[in-house]
Design an enzyme around this catalytic site. Structure first.
Site, PDB file in Angstrom:
ATOM      1  N   ARG A 134      -8.680  -0.738   4.471  1.00 10.16           N
ATOM      2  CA  ARG A 134      -7.913   0.329   3.801  1.00 10.16           C
ATOM      3  C   ARG A 134      -6.573  -0.199   3.325  1.00 10.16           C
ATOM      4  O   ARG A 134      -6.021   0.277   2.342  1.00 10.16           O
ATOM      5  CB  ARG A 134      -7.636   1.483   4.781  1.00 10.16           C
ATOM      6  N   ARG A 186       0.069  14.954  13.104  1.00 11.91           N
ATOM      7  CA  ARG A 186       0.703  14.738  11.790  1.00 11.91           C
ATOM      8  C   ARG A 186       0.817  16.045  10.992  1.00 11.91           C
ATOM      9  O   ARG A 186       0.155  16.260   9.990  1.00 11.91           O
ATOM     10  CB  ARG A 186      -0.054  13.667  11.014  1.00 11.91           C
ATOM     11  N   CYS A 202      -5.413  12.648  12.593  1.00  9.60           N
ATOM     12  CA  CYS A 202      -6.118  11.376  12.546  1.00  9.60           C
ATOM     13  C   CYS A 202      -5.827  10.644  13.857  1.00  9.60           C
ATOM     14  O   CYS A 202      -5.222  11.187  14.757  1.00  9.60           O
ATOM     15  CB  CYS A 202      -5.687  10.565  11.345  1.00  9.60           C
ATOM     16  N   ASP A 252       4.415   0.877  12.224  1.00  4.58           N
ATOM     17  CA  ASP A 252       3.211   0.235  11.684  1.00  4.58           C
ATOM     18  C   ASP A 252       3.042  -1.203  12.159  1.00  4.58           C
ATOM     19  O   ASP A 252       2.032  -1.828  11.865  1.00  4.58           O
ATOM     20  CB  ASP A 252       3.235   0.256  10.156  1.00  4.58           C
ATOM     21  N   LYS A 280       0.861  -1.204   0.000  1.00  2.00           N
ATOM     22  CA  LYS A 280       0.000   0.000   0.000  1.00  2.00           C
ATOM     23  C   LYS A 280       0.888   1.241   0.000  1.00  2.00           C
ATOM     24  O   LYS A 280       0.699   2.141  -0.804  1.00  2.00           O
ATOM     25  CB  LYS A 280      -0.876   0.009   1.248  1.00  2.00           C
ATOM     26  N   ASN A 281       1.889   1.269   0.888  1.00  2.00           N
ATOM     27  CA  ASN A 281       2.680   2.491   1.074  1.00  2.00           C
ATOM     28  C   ASN A 281       3.724   2.705  -0.006  1.00  2.00           C
ATOM     29  O   ASN A 281       4.363   3.761  -0.045  1.00  2.00           O
ATOM     30  CB  ASN A 281       3.311   2.499   2.473  1.00  2.00           C
TER      31      ASN A 281
HETATM   32  C1  EPZ Z   1       4.023   7.116   6.271  1.00  2.00           C
HETATM   33  O1  EPZ Z   1       3.224   8.137   6.834  1.00  2.00           O
HETATM   34  C2  EPZ Z   1       3.128   5.888   6.186  1.00  2.00           C
HETATM   35  N1  EPZ Z   1       2.000   6.168   5.296  1.00  2.00           N
HETATM   36  C3  EPZ Z   1       2.620   5.522   7.579  1.00  2.00           C
HETATM   37  O2  EPZ Z   1       1.848   4.321   7.437  1.00  2.00           O
HETATM   38  C4  EPZ Z   1       3.829   5.236   8.479  1.00  2.00           C
HETATM   39  O3  EPZ Z   1       3.373   4.968   9.788  1.00  2.00           O
HETATM   40  C5  EPZ Z   1       4.756   6.464   8.491  1.00  2.00           C
HETATM   41  O4  EPZ Z   1       5.140   6.796   7.141  1.00  2.00           O
HETATM   42  C6  EPZ Z   1       6.022   6.208   9.304  1.00  2.00           C
HETATM   43  O5  EPZ Z   1       6.692   5.099   8.782  1.00  2.00           O
HETATM   44  C7  EPZ Z   1       2.187   6.079   3.951  1.00  2.00           C
HETATM   45  O6  EPZ Z   1       3.279   5.795   3.471  1.00  2.00           O
HETATM   46  C8  EPZ Z   1       0.989   6.348   3.089  1.00  2.00           C
HETATM   47  P1  EPZ Z   1       6.010  10.553   8.408  1.00  2.00           P
HETATM   48  P2  EPZ Z   1       3.768   9.668   6.860  1.00  2.00           P
HETATM   49  O7  EPZ Z   1       5.874  11.797   7.613  1.00  2.00           O
HETATM   50  O8  EPZ Z   1       4.511   9.966   5.625  1.00  2.00           O
HETATM   51  C9  EPZ Z   1       6.046  13.812  11.826  1.00  2.00           C
HETATM   52  C10 EPZ Z   1       0.007   2.927   7.713  1.00  2.00           C
HETATM   53  O9  EPZ Z   1      -0.519   2.400   8.720  1.00  2.00           O
HETATM   54  N2  EPZ Z   1       6.012  14.814  10.748  1.00  2.00           N
HETATM   55  O10 EPZ Z   1       7.238   9.735   8.303  1.00  2.00           O
HETATM   56  O11 EPZ Z   1       2.619  10.538   7.237  1.00  2.00           O
HETATM   57  C11 EPZ Z   1       4.707  13.101  11.956  1.00  2.00           C
HETATM   58  O12 EPZ Z   1       3.813  13.867  12.735  1.00  2.00           O
HETATM   59  C12 EPZ Z   1       0.462   4.371   7.788  1.00  2.00           C
HETATM   60  O13 EPZ Z   1       0.197   2.339   6.621  1.00  2.00           O
HETATM   61  C13 EPZ Z   1       6.182  16.153  11.084  1.00  2.00           C
HETATM   62  O14 EPZ Z   1       6.360  16.502  12.250  1.00  2.00           O
HETATM   63  O15 EPZ Z   1       4.773   9.582   8.095  1.00  2.00           O
HETATM   64  C14 EPZ Z   1       5.080  11.807  12.631  1.00  2.00           C
HETATM   65  O16 EPZ Z   1       5.165  12.013  14.024  1.00  2.00           O
HETATM   66  C15 EPZ Z   1       0.182   4.991   9.139  1.00  2.00           C
HETATM   67  N3  EPZ Z   1       6.135  17.082  10.089  1.00  2.00           N
HETATM   68  C16 EPZ Z   1       6.478  11.528  12.064  1.00  2.00           C
HETATM   69  O17 EPZ Z   1       6.952  12.756  11.497  1.00  2.00           O
HETATM   70  C17 EPZ Z   1       5.957  16.745   8.775  1.00  2.00           C
HETATM   71  O18 EPZ Z   1       5.950  17.636   7.904  1.00  2.00           O
HETATM   72  C18 EPZ Z   1       6.498  10.451  10.980  1.00  2.00           C
HETATM   73  O19 EPZ Z   1       5.677  10.914   9.937  1.00  2.00           O
HETATM   74  C19 EPZ Z   1       5.783  15.380   8.459  1.00  2.00           C
HETATM   75  C20 EPZ Z   1       5.816  14.424   9.464  1.00  2.00           C
END
Ligand code: EPZ
Length: 413
Positions: free
Chosen positions: A394, A119, A114, A302, A21-22
């Site tokens: 999902r 996020r 969410c 995850d 998915k990701n």
């Molecule tokens: C991706 O989300 C994945 N989703 C998530 O999978 C996964 O948990 C996550 O990466 C971490 O591995 C997809 O790939 C579609 P991040 P993403 O930006 O990109 C903070 C699932 O269950 N952050 O690496 O949203 C954020 O708040 C989903 O399949 C900022 O502070 O994750 C979080 O605490 C859930 N500012 C941390 O970084 C930003 O601008 C990690 O977020 C962006 C992120």
């Protein structure tokens, strides 16, 4: 939507893993970077992919599905993706990169928070500004606009997966060279880079923490098959160990599952890695372990909920620290309704093993929490009813069929 899970089950047999998915979500979105034919193979039939397909059509792309391949031909004619679709998935944020790169302006609704935390998107926006975009926040939307995108050095305060992917897509059509430093190392980031390179992009060292992107004027068509889903695979690996079963999991890349495998072995499971398969068995008792979630290649956030369910039934206390998201323990109270004994202190959960979980009516709060409750249902005496089970659909293709074929007894209510 509700599913019923009859316990106790012992999973035995073979499960085939679907495409990630990701990896698929950003790759489908990156198809917007080219106006030529793109064909993505083995696209999983999951709700998040259906939403991204609707978003691409909303932006002016033509999609033709045949079997499990999806042909995309896009000309971005709309710079403001539909709010009702955008608000359904966080991945819609990834539309910013390609729309900004091709139309030099994009307007998108700010993602709602969410179940797993606020996020924010500050790292995405800071990166777009570094590439020359002006950012405006107005009426719940963010607008990014640039006369042209110029390559630059971008340092990510946190190795954000989404920010790395978004900025990689924008930089792919920028003028000059971009370096993303402290980039995310996840396999899905590497897969996106490989896909963009298959379109004629020039992205180097994806998978390291400094990614170099040489901007191109245009990208050509491509045919591509994304990687298998390491989190789907990890979920079934945990389910095998949690039910004392014996599962052969096919179509995996063992390299992507090192942290999950290490923790399963530490807890007493037996894991055999073959070329593209992994076999998981558990014969003896589950041993308590300590887990801390980290960016890849650390233990994946995850997989945290699924391990919490699994470790609820051990002979001692386990500790899980969630260092990636600030609020990813929503599944705890649902597991406690099933008899688990869990104490939360800030970002740390102490799971005191109990002799037996018991079935209950529970609620899925997000995708991985739903998977955790499903595992707990398989471990429990009685039938567990999981409401809001749409969360599970999902990201897990055919999960009910796949599990029922290896000894589970799950049905949709
Ligand atoms: C991706 O989300 C994945 N989703 C998530 O999978 C996964 O948990 C996550 O990466 C971490 O591995 C997809 O790939 C579609 P991040 P993403 O930006 O990109 C903070 C699932 O269950 N952050 O690496 O949203 C954020 O708040 C989903 O399949 C900022 O502070 O994750 C979080 O605490 C859930 N500012 C941390 O970084 C930003 O601008 C990690 O977020 C962006 C992120």
């Amino acid at each position: 939507m509700e599913i019923a899970v009859a316990g106790k089950a012992t999973l035995q047999g073979t499960i085939e893993i679907s495409t990630s998915k990701n990896a698929t979500l950003p790759i489908l979105i990156a198809a917007l970077l080219s106006e030529e034919n793109i064909k993505i193979n083995m696209v999983p039939e999951i709700n998040d992919v259906e939403i991204v397909k609707k978003l691409l059509q909303n932006l002016g792309a033509f999609l033709v599905k045949n079997d499990n391949s999806l042909c995309i031909r896009s000309f971005v004619s709309n710079i403001y993706p539909d709010y009702d679709l955008v608000r359904q998935i966080r991945a819609s944020l990834l539309l910013m990169g390609p729309i900004l790169a091709t139309r030099k302006i994009v307007k998108i609704s700010l993602p709602g928070g969410c179940a797993i935390g606020t996020r924010p998107i500050d790292l995405h926006l800071k990166g777009f500004e570094a590439l020359g975009a002006k950012i405006r926040l107005t009426g719940g939307n963010v607008i990014a606009e640039a006369r042209e995108l110029k390559g630059n050095h971008i340092y990510l305060d946190f190795p954000s997966v989404g920010a790395t992917e978004n900025l990689m897509m924008a930089a792919a059509l920028a003028e000059g060279t971009t370096y993303i430093e402290n980039a995310a190392l996840e396999p899905e980031v590497v897969d996106l880079a490989n896909f963009i390179n298959s379109m004629g992009g020039r992205i180097h060292a994806a998978g390291s923490n400094i990614i170099k992107i040489e901007g191109k004027k245009r990208l050509h068509g491509s045919t591509y098959t994304p990687i298998p889903d390491r989190i789907e695979a990890g979920t079934y690996m945990v389910a095998a160990a949690a039910t004392g079963g014996d599962l052969l999991i096919k179509n995996v890349i063992p390299e992507h599952l090192k942290a999950t495998t290490a923790k399963l072995v530490e807890s007493g499971a037996r894991v055999q890695e073959m070329d593209r398969e992994i076999r998981v068995q558990r014969i003896g008792p589950v041993r308590p372990i300590y887990i801390k979630t980290l960016p890849y290649p650390g233990f994946p956030t995850d997989m945290q909920a699924q391990f919490m369910a699994y470790l609820s039934h051990t002979s001692g206390s386990s500790v899980i620290t969630e260092s990636v998201f600030e609020n990813r323990f929503m599944h705890t109270q649902e597991l406690m309704r099933m008899g688990a004994n869990i104490k939360i202190e800030g970002r740390t959960a102490i799971i005191k093993g109990v002799p037996q979980l018991s079935a209950a009516h529970v609620k899925a709060t997000d995708l991985r929490a739903g998977a955790a409750l499903l595992i707990a249902g398989l471990m429990s005496e009685g039938t567990t009813f999981i409401s809001n089970s749409h969360h599970i659909d999902r990201g897990y293709e055919n999960i009910v069929d796949k599990l029922n074929r290896v000894g589970a007894n799950i049905y949709r209510n």
